[in-house]
Scaffold this motif. Sequence first.
Motif, mmCIF file in Angstrom:
data_model
loop_
_atom_site.group_PDB
_atom_site.id
_atom_site.type_symbol
_atom_site.label_atom_id
_atom_site.label_comp_id
_atom_site.label_asym_id
_atom_site.label_seq_id
_atom_site.Cartn_x
_atom_site.Cartn_y
_atom_site.Cartn_z
ATOM 1 N N GLY A 1 0.651 -1.278 0.070
ATOM 2 C CA GLY A 1 0.055 0.164 0.086
ATOM 3 C C GLY A 1 0.893 1.390 -0.217
ATOM 4 O O GLY A 1 1.785 1.183 -0.531
ATOM 5 N N GLY A 2 0.124 2.138 0.626
ATOM 6 C CA GLY A 2 0.889 3.669 0.762
ATOM 7 C C GLY A 2 0.941 4.177 2.022
ATOM 8 O O GLY A 2 0.362 3.266 2.982
ATOM 9 N N PRO B 1 4.016 5.820 -1.989
ATOM 10 C CA PRO B 1 4.107 4.133 -2.112
ATOM 11 C C PRO B 1 5.053 3.712 -0.825
ATOM 12 O O PRO B 1 5.982 4.186 -0.569
ATOM 13 C CB PRO B 1 4.736 3.812 -3.420
ATOM 14 N N GLU C 1 7.488 4.207 -6.016
ATOM 15 C CA GLU C 1 6.557 3.094 -6.536
ATOM 16 C C GLU C 1 7.187 1.840 -7.412
ATOM 17 O O GLU C 1 8.417 2.286 -7.869
ATOM 18 C CB GLU C 1 5.343 3.874 -7.540
ATOM 19 N N ASP D 1 -1.683 0.364 -4.156
ATOM 20 C CA ASP D 1 -1.052 1.935 -3.951
ATOM 21 C C ASP D 1 0.309 1.662 -4.137
ATOM 22 O O ASP D 1 0.894 2.866 -4.437
ATOM 23 C CB ASP D 1 -1.404 2.224 -2.803
ATOM 24 N N ASP E 1 1.631 2.644 -7.434
ATOM 25 C CA ASP E 1 1.025 4.244 -7.828
ATOM 26 C C ASP E 1 0.320 4.342 -9.187
ATOM 27 O O ASP E 1 0.548 5.372 -9.797
ATOM 28 C CB ASP E 1 2.104 5.037 -7.642
ATOM 29 N N ALA F 1 -4.852 5.021 -6.904
ATOM 30 C CA ALA F 1 -4.930 4.739 -5.490
ATOM 31 C C ALA F 1 -6.261 4.460 -4.886
ATOM 32 O O ALA F 1 -6.584 5.316 -4.304
ATOM 33 C CB ALA F 1 -3.868 5.533 -4.868
#
Length: 452
Positions: free
Chosen positions: A141-142, A265, A284, A303, A306, A309
């Motif tokens: 994810g981020g 990211p 990313e 995410d 990227d 998202a």
Amino acid sequence: MTFDYDLFVIGGGSGGVRAARIAASEGGARVALAEEYRMGGTCVIRGCVPKKLMVYASEFPAALQDARAYGWQVDAGGFDWPQFRARLEQELNRLEAAYRGGLTNAGVTIYDQRARLVDAHQVELADGTRFRAKHILIATGGRPFIPEIPGADLAITSNEIFGMDALPGRVLIVGGGYIASEFACILNGLGVKVTQSFRGTQILRGFDDECRSLVARSMAEAGIDMRPETTVAALSRHESGIRATFGDDAQETFDLVLYATGRVPNSAGLGLEGLGVGLGARGEIVVDGYSQTAVPSIFAVGDVTDRIALTPVAIREGHAFADTVFKGQARQVDHELVASAIFTQPELGTVGMSEEDARAQGKIDVYSASFRPMRTLFAGREDRMLMKLVVAQDSGKVLGCHIVGPGAGEMIQMAAIAVKMGATKADFDRTVAVHPTVAEELVTLRNPSRRD
């Protein structure tokens, strides 16, 4: 080469969980998944779900006012944040248990630890245990980003806001994106005095200008102190709270400072260095249409890549990965014409091109209607809605649909089906309206409001 698992997934968010479950239950793979925090990821634990529940909570003051206008004798006390927070945690626990149950029932082995890559086929858990896997999927994810300024450690991010012990009296929200704007509306609705500062001239950069202007105007009218072209230079602790020093040297004190200046990211510390996995400028993970990196055994979804998202996109990417690698059904995710909703007050729902982007590509007709919706008009409120279609002049194809107002997120989901199918303005015109609804405006827009 002998492998402990056919697939090892790093990250227990929506994309990783979907990939693991499908690979195990439908693809017959031996699957393990490592998650260092809580199962469910950003969306379920510290994003979409708790945020939407806070949106619901923040809408009740206006609803109670409307109820009085409709003849109800309504009296409400203050908002009980500790009670809401406890109920929210119960719901998140329930959802996390459901995610865990889905994985366990599919036969996935879960490791509640951080994991990193050792090489193209080997992962290491935080306790030092190593496993070999034929395929590795990164779905981490981020994470929120806070600029490096003096006193940055005094601020919180959207990750921490759900765990507040008490509601602040005064809050500074830094950022003009959808997360910042949503929490500005939420906290304002819960009775907090909200200031929102952002570097640009307007909030929600990248969205249709007419729509974001209406959202910003409505937020200001609701009492949010909107401060465009404003930066925060430093934060410092004082007896009366957290003092923010702005770029023009002005100072102001708040009880809480929330930074929502974007997300990046979450690829750091995964051991990717030297493996040949490509990383972009924002960190990313670079992948192809099948979510495969430059290292054939390593994939990434969500995410951390990227691309788009959004949780539903991550789920589709995870599912497509599992179909491709473990079910022999090569499938790529279509990232075009993905609808989204911003849960500000009023909401913004959008799919396709903004007026500005469409105009840059060719001649367009713009159909729009701005009006006071029946429900709040009767209650004496000045709320306005906006319905907007961006149409290509040569083909009549609807290039974009944008809705601002209550229920915009629900409506745009339905409109997105038509836009994704390539509907023309004539198709909308042929559709008989459902009356009385606000959505009927989408099929009763007869004359362009602007034309190139």
